[in-house]
Design a protein around this motif. Structure first.
Motif, PDB file in Angstrom:
ATOM      1  N   ASP B 381      24.904  32.378  26.090  1.00  0.00           N
ATOM      2  CA  ASP B 381      25.649  31.639  25.065  1.00  0.00           C
ATOM      3  C   ASP B 381      26.698  30.709  25.664  1.00  0.00           C
ATOM      4  O   ASP B 381      27.223  29.864  24.965  1.00  0.00           O
ATOM      5  N   LYS B 382      26.982  30.857  26.962  1.00  0.00           N
ATOM      6  CA  LYS B 382      27.904  29.897  27.584  1.00  0.00           C
ATOM      7  C   LYS B 382      27.213  28.551  27.767  1.00  0.00           C
ATOM      8  O   LYS B 382      27.856  27.530  27.893  1.00  0.00           O
ATOM      9  N   ARG B 383      25.885  28.558  27.813  1.00  0.00           N
ATOM     10  CA  ARG B 383      25.154  27.318  28.090  1.00  0.00           C
ATOM     11  C   ARG B 383      24.442  26.758  26.871  1.00  0.00           C
ATOM     12  O   ARG B 383      24.250  25.550  26.783  1.00  0.00           O
ATOM     13  N   VAL B 384      23.961  27.631  25.999  1.00  0.00           N
ATOM     14  CA  VAL B 384      23.168  27.160  24.860  1.00  0.00           C
ATOM     15  C   VAL B 384      23.559  27.924  23.599  1.00  0.00           C
ATOM     16  O   VAL B 384      24.385  28.829  23.640  1.00  0.00           O
ATOM     17  N   GLY B 385      22.985  27.524  22.481  1.00  0.00           N
ATOM     18  CA  GLY B 385      23.225  28.259  21.235  1.00  0.00           C
ATOM     19  C   GLY B 385      24.077  27.513  20.232  1.00  0.00           C
ATOM     20  O   GLY B 385      24.152  27.904  19.070  1.00  0.00           O
ATOM     21  N   SER B 386      24.734  26.439  20.658  1.00  0.00           N
ATOM     22  CA  SER B 386      25.523  25.632  19.730  1.00  0.00           C
ATOM     23  C   SER B 386      25.675  24.231  20.332  1.00  0.00           C
ATOM     24  O   SER B 386      25.377  24.029  21.509  1.00  0.00           O
ATOM     25  N   ILE B 387      26.121  23.298  19.468  1.00  0.00           N
ATOM     26  CA  ILE B 387      26.333  21.928  19.958  1.00  0.00           C
ATOM     27  C   ILE B 387      27.813  21.769  20.251  1.00  0.00           C
ATOM     28  O   ILE B 387      28.634  21.596  19.355  1.00  0.00           O
ATOM     29  N   GLU B 388      28.151  21.927  21.518  1.00  0.00           N
ATOM     30  CA  GLU B 388      29.547  21.829  21.948  1.00  0.00           C
ATOM     31  C   GLU B 388      29.588  21.078  23.261  1.00  0.00           C
ATOM     32  O   GLU B 388      28.656  21.160  24.062  1.00  0.00           O
ATOM     33  N   VAL B 389      30.698  20.393  23.471  1.00  0.00           N
ATOM     34  CA  VAL B 389      30.868  19.664  24.732  1.00  0.00           C
ATOM     35  C   VAL B 389      30.807  20.665  25.894  1.00  0.00           C
ATOM     36  O   VAL B 389      31.432  21.730  25.841  1.00  0.00           O
ATOM     37  N   GLY B 390      30.021  20.312  26.901  1.00  0.00           N
ATOM     38  CA  GLY B 390      29.897  21.170  28.075  1.00  0.00           C
ATOM     39  C   GLY B 390      28.655  22.033  28.062  1.00  0.00           C
ATOM     40  O   GLY B 390      28.224  22.521  29.099  1.00  0.00           O
ATOM     41  N   LYS B 391      28.085  22.224  26.869  1.00  0.00           N
ATOM     42  CA  LYS B 391      26.852  23.030  26.820  1.00  0.00           C
ATOM     43  C   LYS B 391      25.638  22.175  27.179  1.00  0.00           C
ATOM     44  O   LYS B 391      25.691  20.947  27.153  1.00  0.00           O
ATOM     45  N   ASP B 392      24.556  22.836  27.498  1.00  0.00           N
ATOM     46  CA  ASP B 392      23.317  22.122  27.813  1.00  0.00           C
ATOM     47  C   ASP B 392      22.816  21.397  26.570  1.00  0.00           C
ATOM     48  O   ASP B 392      22.896  21.922  25.462  1.00  0.00           O
ATOM     49  N   ALA B 393      22.269  20.213  26.795  1.00  0.00           N
ATOM     50  CA  ALA B 393      21.766  19.417  25.665  1.00  0.00           C
ATOM     51  C   ALA B 393      20.367  19.874  25.284  1.00  0.00           C
ATOM     52  O   ALA B 393      19.377  19.179  25.463  1.00  0.00           O
ATOM     53  N   ASP B 394      20.294  21.113  24.772  1.00  0.00           N
ATOM     54  CA  ASP B 394      19.050  21.633  24.204  1.00  0.00           C
ATOM     55  C   ASP B 394      19.143  21.419  22.702  1.00  0.00           C
ATOM     56  O   ASP B 394      19.902  22.106  22.014  1.00  0.00           O
ATOM     57  N   LEU B 395      18.385  20.461  22.199  1.00  0.00           N
ATOM     58  CA  LEU B 395      18.578  20.024  20.815  1.00  0.00           C
ATOM     59  C   LEU B 395      17.247  19.861  20.105  1.00  0.00           C
ATOM     60  O   LEU B 395      16.243  19.501  20.713  1.00  0.00           O
ATOM     61  N   ALA B 396      17.287  20.134  18.785  1.00  0.00           N
ATOM     62  CA  ALA B 396      16.112  19.869  17.953  1.00  0.00           C
ATOM     63  C   ALA B 396      16.517  18.867  16.874  1.00  0.00           C
ATOM     64  O   ALA B 396      17.526  19.067  16.196  1.00  0.00           O
ATOM     65  N   ILE B 397      15.754  17.794  16.752  1.00  0.00           N
ATOM     66  CA  ILE B 397      16.035  16.787  15.725  1.00  0.00           C
ATOM     67  C   ILE B 397      15.011  16.966  14.604  1.00  0.00           C
ATOM     68  O   ILE B 397      13.795  16.939  14.857  1.00  0.00           O
ATOM     69  N   PHE B 398      15.521  17.169  13.394  1.00  0.00           N
ATOM     70  CA  PHE B 398      14.660  17.416  12.235  1.00  0.00           C
ATOM     71  C   PHE B 398      14.645  16.200  11.315  1.00  0.00           C
ATOM     72  O   PHE B 398      15.618  15.445  11.242  1.00  0.00           O
ATOM     73  N   SER B 399      13.550  16.086  10.562  1.00  0.00           N
ATOM     74  CA  SER B 399      13.437  14.981   9.611  1.00  0.00           C
ATOM     75  C   SER B 399      14.414  15.164   8.447  1.00  0.00           C
ATOM     76  O   SER B 399      14.829  14.193   7.813  1.00  0.00           O
TER      77      SER B 399
END
Lengths: 486, 456
Positions: B381-399
């Motif tokens: 959770d330090k790296r992923v799990g939310s959209i926060e500055v400093g976290k990995d850019a693991d993102l899902a874009i939905f329609s």
């Protein structure tokens, strides 16, 4: 009286052996003259002679003296090539005989109850060595961990030899049939001698399988999944390292003062591979499995060789980087059925188009590897018709040229199998394994006239003409074989 | 009539091309290590929802999130007008892309087996998961064994070498399993197959206690050896036992425990075993009866990784209720909604939405069941799990909003890199199949895993 006669026989036996050595090398001296000689290691001799004595090539060249006692074969119009080498077979390796016994009535197996090892005592049956495994209560001994099995001690040659000779193969690697750490292979010459006399090099390599293990059906017994096989492999190697460390420690203590390590044939058998003195052949086909083998080799500093290697071209870069050669199977037919999903249990329906593409890839495999700088030999692994060795080598030769393919069948194979000083080319001093043909072994229509193994002419069974509409091409028949009598 | 058809086809092609222009980075832009997603509704999970916001990604990490950001020169711009961005979905429980069997089912204690040894990075299941907005999978053994083995956490860089898909710096996890699958109720041994201990739930507990007792002895043996060594002695070297080593590391607190469990009684049994041996259960997986013992689970500090509304598919799943997740969440237990399936993994966002329907959990909490909570269970959770500055850019874009029934994933990024692009995928499908003969074979061919019926 009878007893005395026996004793006399026993006394005389070694003497008889000395007088009439059945050794493969014994026999007449041969000279093949006026032939086109392709040594593979050097330039072609358009018209020359090869002289073989005591199993060894004693002279090769355009102008070599022919010994007076030699049987002379007029090679006018014929070609002499080194005997071909089949880089991986189970030739003369007996099948384990416990399979049926193991399929007896189901028993309840507790992980906490020590299992009595099955008593078999039969030849060709190799029970796991568990003598140094105190964890036996938690994990029953892994099956298929039999590195101490040495093929050269178990040889039972069968009648298939003549068929193998019939396509020009004079040497083979004989590898153990099943298991995970299967045992140790031998390089054999397909001569007419006793099993022991066929052995050129033993033990050659330790043989490992990570996919399926070759256990029929896979059911019942640890390990049966790939994750289990890898775990069992890893534990066996760690045990061998521990065994060596304990042994060294015991010796350091002068053999007293601390408990001695219990003798373990399996751990003993793994020492050469762990020290990098013995190569380790991984029987793997899929690219991902090849990468797994490379990782395990790296983990234990093993000198790996990949065998079967059907998808090796996909990881040619990794193989090149690791300096790992590949013994490519000439069976290009993809395995039936799709790959399993969850639990590996769901077979997919075959897609003929996909199967065709897989086969095309397999045919190009060797050429791609050679292009990438990976040493390649060929093997008959998985072929049901031995004659396909030549048919398929011809197909593999198309993208790379038939001389490169011939190298893979001779000198490269000898190098990979560690017998390059003795086999693989026609040079003075090398073992006299030769084939005399009507042309390049990979040209269609080429016929085999004579086969020499260890300097002696051997009988061979030429492959039958393929049946069906595809096989219109004339094939050498058994009647083409000419035997020269002294 | 024919003309009309042509026009329709041409129109579709133009639309597809437009979509490509809108979403696909151009070749020139790819050289930059900056990606800029603009004009999106951003579901940060931890910091609320940002309308018309932008995300700046630099070197695979989130460099800025908010309104009024400007795209830096040279950055790859992804226009997400009208679209929703959420953190990449994390599946706490998956069996995807594992070669050669997920169970070493011959014996019941196989802690020596490691998923990492059998991962297939080219497996098509990973691409399909990407198409559902998933960026991280926890790959576990099946549930045939009391002690299955060591799991692996991967990020869905589909087709990359194994070294690149392993989640960097992830800790170790061990799969345990209880109940029906382990005791093999009703299983008839095949010829040549051996019946296996345990065959009752009592036996399962015994296997756990016996195994951890041995692990404790093993640990003591090595500790004693280490002490004697340090004191300058040369005692006999202990044997490394790959079965006991991971169990000893559980006792040392170095390995997370993820336990497949259904019934409340066996959940309590496991918590008691853990308390007795002094280790923590990180996640109770499936745990369909967790609602019955939620206070006890909360007290132990375990998470619950469950299904939204699957029940009655086997005996031990009969007492399941769809309010399970909501009840556990209200007791302060982190809850993950997992897939356990190559198929369900593609629609975990819809599964999470069900938690709102059953039990009236807030939208943010529901989002956490497929992002932050599984990340916490996996210690990532330090790296992923939310959209926060400093976290990995693991993102899902939905329609549209991920919880809206008609929404679908248009793009999935892992560490700022696009690994699924719906427009590209559709365009590729429209292309005629490459001629098979003479063509260079594709660089990677993936094993086609069947999304068959799966036993959780």
């Amino acid at each position: 009286m009878n007893r005395m006669r026996w004793a006399a026989c026993l006394l005389l036996a070694p003497l008889v052996l000395m007088l009439f050595p059945s050794g493969a090398a014994a026999g007449p001296t041969y000279a093949i003259t006026n032939a086109r000689i392709v040594p593979v290691s050097g330039p072609v001799i358009e018209k020359g002679s090869v002289v073989m004595r005591d199993g060894v090539i004693v002279a090769v060249g355009a102008n070599v003296p022919i010994p007076a006692d030699a049987i002379v074969i007029d090679g006018t119009g014929l070609h002499v090539y080194p005997g071909l080498i089949d880089g991986h077979t189970n030739f003369a390796v007996p099948r384990p005989r416990t399979q049926q016994q193991a399929q007896a009535t189901p028993q309840v197996v507790s992980p906490f109850a020590q299992q009595a090892p099955a008593v078999t005592g039969q030849r060709g049956v190799f029970e796991p060595d568990t003598s140094n495994d105190p964890g036996i209560y938690l994990t029953p001994p892994a099956r298929g961990i039999t590195p101490q099995m040495v093929v050269a001690r178990e040889l039972e040659p069968g009648s298939e030899k003549a068929t193998m000779l019939g396509v020009g193969v004079t040497s083979v690697l004989s590898a153990p049939r099943e298991g995970i750490l299967r045992g140790q292979s031998a390089v054999l010459n397909l001569n007419d001698g006793e099993p022991a006399e066929m052995v050129v090099s033993t033990p050659f390599a330790l043989h490992v399988s990570l996919a399926g293990g070759g256990f029929g059906g896979g059911g019942g017994g640890y390990p049966s999944a790939q994750i289990g096989m890898i775990a069992a492999f890893r534990q066996a190697l760690l045990d061998a390292q521990w065994y060596a460390a304990r042994k060294a420690q015991w010796e350091r203590h002068g053999g007293k003062g601390i408990p001695r390590p219990p003798y373990s044939p399996a751990s003993e058998a793994l020492q050469d591979a762990l020290a990098g003195r013995q190569p380790v052949v991984f029987s793997v086909t899929r690219a991902n499995d090849i990468l797994k083998a490379l990782r395990l080799a790296n983990e234990f500093n093993l000198r790996a060789i990949i065998e079967t290697g059907g998808e090796a071209w996909k990881v040619a870069g990794d193989l090149k980087k690791a300096g790992v050669p590949v013994i490519v199977s000439l069976n290009f037919r993809p395995a039936a059925g799709g790959r399993g999903g969850f639990g590996g249990g769901f077979a997919r329906e075959e897609d003929p188009e996909e199967q065709r593409q897989l086969e095309q890839e397999a045919v190009r495999n060797a050429a791609e590897l050679i292009k990438a700088g990976v040493p390649v030999a060929f093997s008959s692994t998985g072929l049901t018709n031995y004659a396909d060795v030549i048919v398929n080598a011809r197909r593999a030769a198309e993208p790379m040229g038939k001389d490169k393919a011939l190298e893979a069948l001779t000198i490269r194979a000898a190098e990979i199998l560690g017998v390059a000083t003795s086999l693989g080319t026609i040079e003075p001093g090398k073992i006299a394994n030769l084939i005399v043909t009507t042309g390049h072994p990979l040209d269609p229509g080429t016929q085999l006239r004579y086969v020499f193994v260890d300097g002696q002419q051997v009988r061979f069974r030429a492959p039958e003409a393929p049946r069906g509409p595809a096989g219109g091409r004339p094939q050498p028949g058994a009647s083409d074989q000419e035997e020269v009598r002294p | 009539m024919k003309n009309l058809q042509h026009n329709l086809v041409a129109g579709a092609a133009v639309l597809a091309a437009l979509a490509l222009v809108a979403l696909a980075p151009t070749a020139a832009q790819q050289k930059s290590n900056e990606v800029f997603i603009q004009n999106a509704t951003i579901l940060t999970v931890t910091q609320g929802t940002i309308e018309n916001g932008s995300i700046l990604i630099r070197d695979g990490k989130i460099a800025a999130v908010g309104k009024g950001l400007k795209a830096p020169a040279g950055a790859t711009v992804i226009d997400a007008t009208g679209k929703y961005v959420m953190p990449g979905i994390i599946d706490e429980h998956s069996h995807s892309a594992i070669d050669g069997g997920v169970n070493e089912g011959s014996i019941s204690v196989t802690s020596q087996t490691r998923i990492i040894d059998a991962i297939d990075p080219n497996n098509i299941a990973l691409y399909r998961a990407l198409a559902g907005g998933v960026t991280t999978l926890h790959l576990l053994h099946g549930s045939a064994n009391t002690i299955g083995g060591e799991s692996a956490i991967i990020r869905l860089k589909w087709g990359r070498p194994r070294e690149e898909i392993l989640f960097p710096g992830a800790g170790r996890g061990l799969k345990l399993a209880l109940g029906e699958n382990v005791k093999r109720s009703g299983a008839t041994p095949q010829p040549g197959q051996t019946r296996r201990y345990p065959v009752t739930r009592l036996g399962v507990e015994n296997v756990l206690r016996e195994s951890f007792t041995r692990a404790r002895q093993y640990m003591a043996e090595w500790d004693a050896y280490g002490k004697a060594k340090a004191a300058g002695q040369d005692p006999p070297i202990p044997r490394r036992d790959l079965t006991l080593e991971p169990l000893a590391d559980v006792l040392r607190g170095k390995v997370r425990v993820h336990a497949h469990a259904y019934r409340s009684d066996e959940i309590l049994m496991l918590l008691r075993v853990a308390d007795d041996f002094g280790f923590k259960v990180r996640a109770l997986v499936h745990a369909l009866e967790a609602y019955k013992v939620a206070p006890e689970i909360a007290k132990h500090g375990a998470g619950v990784s469950t299904f939204a509304d699957s029940w009655a598919y086997k005996w031990e799943a009969y007492d399941a209720i769809p309010y399970n997740a909501a009840i556990c969440l209200r007791k302060g237990i982190p809850v993950a909604i997992n897939s356990d399936s190559d198929e369900r993994v593609r629609r975990l966002y819809q599964e999470a939405a069900k938690v709102i329907k059953y039990g009236g959990i807030s939208e943010t909490e529901a989002l956490k069941t497929i992002t932050l909570y599984p990340a916490m269970m996996l210690d990532i959770d330090k790296r992923v799990g939310s959209i926060e500055v400093g976290k990995d850019a693991d993102l899902a874009i939905f329609s549209g909003h991920p919880f809206a029934p008609a929404s679908h994933v248009v793009m999935t990024l892992v560490e700022g890199e696009v690994f699924f692009d719906r427009a590209k995928d559709l365009a590729k499908r429209a292309q005629p199949k490459a001629p098979p003969s003479g063509a260079q074979p594709p660089p990677v061919r993936s094993a086609d895993a069947d999304p068959g019926k799966q036993d959780p």
